[in-house]
Scaffold this active site. Sequence first.
Site, PDB file in Angstrom:
ATOM      1  N   TYR A 109      -4.526  18.035 -10.835  1.00 27.15           N
ATOM      2  CA  TYR A 109      -5.185  17.010 -10.017  1.00 27.15           C
ATOM      3  C   TYR A 109      -6.196  16.223 -10.856  1.00 27.15           C
ATOM      4  O   TYR A 109      -6.152  14.987 -10.897  1.00 27.15           O
ATOM      5  CB  TYR A 109      -5.866  17.656  -8.803  1.00 27.15           C
ATOM      6  CG  TYR A 109      -6.368  16.628  -7.806  1.00 27.15           C
ATOM      7  CD1 TYR A 109      -5.474  15.931  -7.000  1.00 27.15           C
ATOM      8  CD2 TYR A 109      -7.721  16.321  -7.696  1.00 27.15           C
ATOM      9  CE1 TYR A 109      -5.908  14.967  -6.101  1.00 27.15           C
ATOM     10  CE2 TYR A 109      -8.160  15.358  -6.794  1.00 27.15           C
ATOM     11  CZ  TYR A 109      -7.258  14.692  -6.008  1.00 27.15           C
ATOM     12  OH  TYR A 109      -7.694  13.724  -5.122  1.00 27.15           O
ATOM     13  N   ASP A 124       9.933   8.452  -1.196  1.00 25.80           N
ATOM     14  CA  ASP A 124       9.258   9.650  -1.704  1.00 25.80           C
ATOM     15  C   ASP A 124       8.919   9.360  -3.166  1.00 25.80           C
ATOM     16  O   ASP A 124       9.803   9.329  -4.031  1.00 25.80           O
ATOM     17  CB  ASP A 124      10.200  10.854  -1.585  1.00 25.80           C
ATOM     18  CG  ASP A 124       9.535  12.136  -2.072  1.00 25.80           C
ATOM     19  OD1 ASP A 124       8.517  12.049  -2.793  1.00 25.80           O
ATOM     20  OD2 ASP A 124      10.034  13.222  -1.728  1.00 25.80           O
ATOM     21  N   LYS A 156      -5.747  12.267 -11.934  1.00 29.42           N
ATOM     22  CA  LYS A 156      -6.730  11.314 -11.398  1.00 29.42           C
ATOM     23  C   LYS A 156      -7.505  10.644 -12.542  1.00 29.42           C
ATOM     24  O   LYS A 156      -7.873   9.472 -12.452  1.00 29.42           O
ATOM     25  CB  LYS A 156      -7.672  12.014 -10.411  1.00 29.42           C
ATOM     26  CG  LYS A 156      -6.979  12.399  -9.097  1.00 29.42           C
ATOM     27  CD  LYS A 156      -6.447  11.164  -8.378  1.00 29.42           C
ATOM     28  CE  LYS A 156      -5.796  11.455  -7.055  1.00 29.42           C
ATOM     29  NZ  LYS A 156      -5.263  10.289  -6.377  1.00 29.42           N
ATOM     30  N   ASN A 180      -2.170   4.414  -3.710  1.00 30.22           N
ATOM     31  CA  ASN A 180      -3.021   5.360  -2.997  1.00 30.22           C
ATOM     32  C   ASN A 180      -2.343   6.706  -2.721  1.00 30.22           C
ATOM     33  O   ASN A 180      -3.020   7.718  -2.581  1.00 30.22           O
ATOM     34  CB  ASN A 180      -3.451   4.699  -1.676  1.00 30.22           C
ATOM     35  CG  ASN A 180      -3.952   5.703  -0.669  1.00 30.22           C
ATOM     36  OD1 ASN A 180      -5.091   6.184  -0.751  1.00 30.22           O
ATOM     37  ND2 ASN A 180      -3.103   6.062   0.289  1.00 30.22           N
ATOM     38  N   ILE A 187       0.855  -1.198   0.000  1.00 28.90           N
ATOM     39  CA  ILE A 187       0.000   0.000   0.000  1.00 28.90           C
ATOM     40  C   ILE A 187       0.885   1.239   0.000  1.00 28.90           C
ATOM     41  O   ILE A 187       1.723   1.414   0.895  1.00 28.90           O
ATOM     42  CB  ILE A 187      -0.897   0.017   1.261  1.00 28.90           C
ATOM     43  CG1 ILE A 187      -1.757  -1.240   1.315  1.00 28.90           C
ATOM     44  CG2 ILE A 187      -1.778   1.273   1.285  1.00 28.90           C
ATOM     45  CD1 ILE A 187      -2.285  -1.558   2.701  1.00 28.90           C
ATOM     46  N   ARG A 191       3.091  -1.758 -13.433  1.00 32.98           N
ATOM     47  CA  ARG A 191       3.868  -2.473 -14.469  1.00 32.98           C
ATOM     48  C   ARG A 191       4.766  -3.536 -13.833  1.00 32.98           C
ATOM     49  O   ARG A 191       5.009  -4.590 -14.410  1.00 32.98           O
ATOM     50  CB  ARG A 191       4.699  -1.445 -15.264  1.00 32.98           C
ATOM     51  CG  ARG A 191       5.582  -2.020 -16.346  1.00 32.98           C
ATOM     52  CD  ARG A 191       4.773  -2.673 -17.463  1.00 32.98           C
ATOM     53  NE  ARG A 191       5.652  -3.274 -18.469  1.00 32.98           N
ATOM     54  CZ  ARG A 191       6.249  -4.446 -18.357  1.00 32.98           C
ATOM     55  NH1 ARG A 191       6.076  -5.168 -17.266  1.00 32.98           N
ATOM     56  NH2 ARG A 191       7.020  -4.916 -19.328  1.00 32.98           N
TER      57      ARG A 191
HETATM   58  N1  LIG Z   1      -9.491  12.958   1.246  1.00 30.47           N
HETATM   59  C1  LIG Z   1     -10.229  13.199   0.186  1.00 30.47           C
HETATM   60  O1  LIG Z   1     -11.219  13.973   0.260  1.00 30.47           O
HETATM   61  C2  LIG Z   1      -9.914  12.509  -1.118  1.00 30.47           C
HETATM   62  C3  LIG Z   1     -10.871  12.562  -2.139  1.00 30.47           C
HETATM   63  C4  LIG Z   1     -10.604  11.933  -3.343  1.00 30.47           C
HETATM   64  C5  LIG Z   1      -9.424  11.256  -3.533  1.00 30.47           C
HETATM   65  N2  LIG Z   1      -8.498  11.219  -2.513  1.00 30.47           N
HETATM   66  C6  LIG Z   1      -7.247  10.505  -2.783  1.00 30.47           C
HETATM   67  O2  LIG Z   1      -7.010   9.550  -1.772  1.00 30.47           O
HETATM   68  C7  LIG Z   1      -5.615   9.277  -1.696  1.00 30.47           C
HETATM   69  C8  LIG Z   1      -5.212   9.210  -0.230  1.00 30.47           C
HETATM   70  O3  LIG Z   1      -5.386  10.499   0.331  1.00 30.47           O
HETATM   71  P1  LIG Z   1      -5.978  10.721   1.792  1.00 30.47           P
HETATM   72  O4  LIG Z   1      -7.279  11.392   1.655  1.00 30.47           O
HETATM   73  O5  LIG Z   1      -5.895   9.482   2.580  1.00 30.47           O
HETATM   74  O6  LIG Z   1      -4.952  11.842   2.307  1.00 30.47           O
HETATM   75  P2  LIG Z   1      -3.776  11.785   3.370  1.00 30.47           P
HETATM   76  O7  LIG Z   1      -4.280  11.407   4.711  1.00 30.47           O
HETATM   77  O8  LIG Z   1      -3.065  13.097   3.227  1.00 30.47           O
HETATM   78  O9  LIG Z   1      -2.834  10.613   2.830  1.00 30.47           O
HETATM   79  C9  LIG Z   1      -1.973  10.787   1.749  1.00 30.47           C
HETATM   80  C10 LIG Z   1      -0.924   9.703   1.775  1.00 30.47           C
HETATM   81  O10 LIG Z   1      -0.060   9.873   0.643  1.00 30.47           O
HETATM   82  C11 LIG Z   1       1.281   9.860   1.093  1.00 30.47           C
HETATM   83  N3  LIG Z   1       2.122  10.700   0.253  1.00 30.47           N
HETATM   84  C12 LIG Z   1       1.954  12.012  -0.059  1.00 30.47           C
HETATM   85  N4  LIG Z   1       3.008  12.441  -0.773  1.00 30.47           N
HETATM   86  C13 LIG Z   1       3.843  11.374  -0.925  1.00 30.47           C
HETATM   87  C14 LIG Z   1       5.108  11.192  -1.533  1.00 30.47           C
HETATM   88  N5  LIG Z   1       5.758  12.216  -2.157  1.00 30.47           N
HETATM   89  N6  LIG Z   1       5.683   9.976  -1.508  1.00 30.47           N
HETATM   90  C15 LIG Z   1       5.077   8.945  -0.860  1.00 30.47           C
HETATM   91  N7  LIG Z   1       3.882   9.054  -0.249  1.00 30.47           N
HETATM   92  C16 LIG Z   1       3.282  10.268  -0.270  1.00 30.47           C
HETATM   93  C17 LIG Z   1       1.233  10.418   2.514  1.00 30.47           C
HETATM   94  O11 LIG Z   1       2.329   9.907   3.287  1.00 30.47           O
HETATM   95  P3  LIG Z   1       3.625  10.743   3.709  1.00 30.47           P
HETATM   96  O12 LIG Z   1       3.217  12.163   3.933  1.00 30.47           O
HETATM   97  O13 LIG Z   1       4.066  10.040   4.963  1.00 30.47           O
HETATM   98  O14 LIG Z   1       4.578  10.561   2.580  1.00 30.47           O
HETATM   99  C18 LIG Z   1      -0.062   9.793   3.034  1.00 30.47           C
HETATM  100  O15 LIG Z   1       0.183   8.509   3.530  1.00 30.47           O
HETATM  101  C19 LIG Z   1      -4.908  10.363  -2.507  1.00 30.47           C
HETATM  102  O16 LIG Z   1      -4.442   9.824  -3.707  1.00 30.47           O
HETATM  103  C20 LIG Z   1      -6.003  11.388  -2.762  1.00 30.47           C
HETATM  104  O17 LIG Z   1      -5.824  12.069  -3.966  1.00 30.47           O
HETATM  105  C21 LIG Z   1      -8.717  11.815  -1.314  1.00 30.47           C
END
Ligand SMILES: NC(=O)c1ccc[n+]([C@@H]2O[C@H](COP(=O)([O-])OP(=O)(O)OC[C@H]3O[C@@H](n4cnc5c(N)ncnc54)[C@H](OP(=O)(O)O)[C@@H]3O)[C@@H](O)[C@H]2O)c1
Length: 262
Positions: free
Chosen positions: A152, A61, A156, A87, A8, A120
């Site tokens: 974004y 990262d 997506k 994710n 994950i 991939r």
């Molecule tokens: N929350 C919403 O309303 C929403 C709606 C639609 C879609 N999404 C999508 O859901 C997914 C998860 O987001 P979330 O809502 O759970 O937000 P979140 O709590 O901010 O989680 C984001 C995750 O992505 C990781 N991440 C960010 N930048 C990264 C990097 N450069 N390298 C590796 N990991 C990275 C963060 O970990 P670290 O900071 O520890 O690296 C964190 O674990 C995202 O793809 C987001 O676009 C969210």
Amino acid sequence: MSEKTALITGASSGIGKSFAEILAKEGYNLILVARRKQKLDTLAETLTKQFSIEAKVLVADLSKIEQIKVVEEAIKSLDNIDILVNNAGFGLSSSFAEGNYERQLDMVNIHVVASYMLSRATVPVMLRVNKGLIINVSSMSGLMTKLGDVTYTTTKAFLIVLSESLQEELKDTNIKIHALCPGMTYSEFHDTKDLEKFDRSTVPKRLWMSSKEVATKSLRAARKGKVVYVPGFLNRLSLLLSKLVFVRIISQWFIKRNEKKA
Ligand SMILES: NC(=O)c1ccc[n+]([C@@H]2O[C@H](COP(=O)([O-])OP(=O)(O)OC[C@H]3O[C@@H](n4cnc5c(N)ncnc54)[C@H](OP(=O)(O)O)[C@@H]3O)[C@@H](O)[C@H]2O)c1
């Protein structure tokens, strides 16, 4: 000890952490990827103790190609991977021309390049045993590409097209590809500097879902073979309405154009 493995990305908080908790409860060994080591270590320790699984932490990262390659190599070295959840991600709210170019490129790398490279690397491993599941965490924004931040919505939308197209190629296998398109979800997503102007209270409470609810519904739908999935009735309704409004605007435009020609 369990033989099932799930990797994950973005497992340190929000939806990714919820996927990790649910899959650990189901007995999957986990590989947890993100940047914040301490959060991953704590989660791995908790889940290992609670569910007698193995949880490995892989700090990476995913905006850096070299670090995506490290995760890619980790996948290639596995005997088997049952579930990959692409994710990791973040939000932006800026104009295409004036937004922070570095952050826009980071987003392309995390949402598009990392998901592409990890998928991939994963598919050949899954093909060896003819089973597996890849969940690409997209967004409702990927289906409503005329609204919101260009980078974004575009990145997506890529995840939705990748999922549909890859599922089609794999239709004669037991590998399932699933694009999860959440709406407003409680997580750390709206707390980052990139979205500092966002105010959660401007969105009605009933439109919000918890990360756990989103991950639970996604897994259920994915296992039933749903390729593109929007969790939550109100989200599906608002998507439909947005399309109907769009259809109405287009029809009005056609009517006006034809009136002018007549
Ligand atoms: N929350 C919403 O309303 C929403 C709606 C639609 C879609 N999404 C999508 O859901 C997914 C998860 O987001 P979330 O809502 O759970 O937000 P979140 O709590 O901010 O989680 C984001 C995750 O992505 C990781 N991440 C960010 N930048 C990264 C990097 N450069 N390298 C590796 N990991 C990275 C963060 O970990 P670290 O900071 O520890 O690296 C964190 O674990 C995202 O793809 C987001 O676009 C969210």
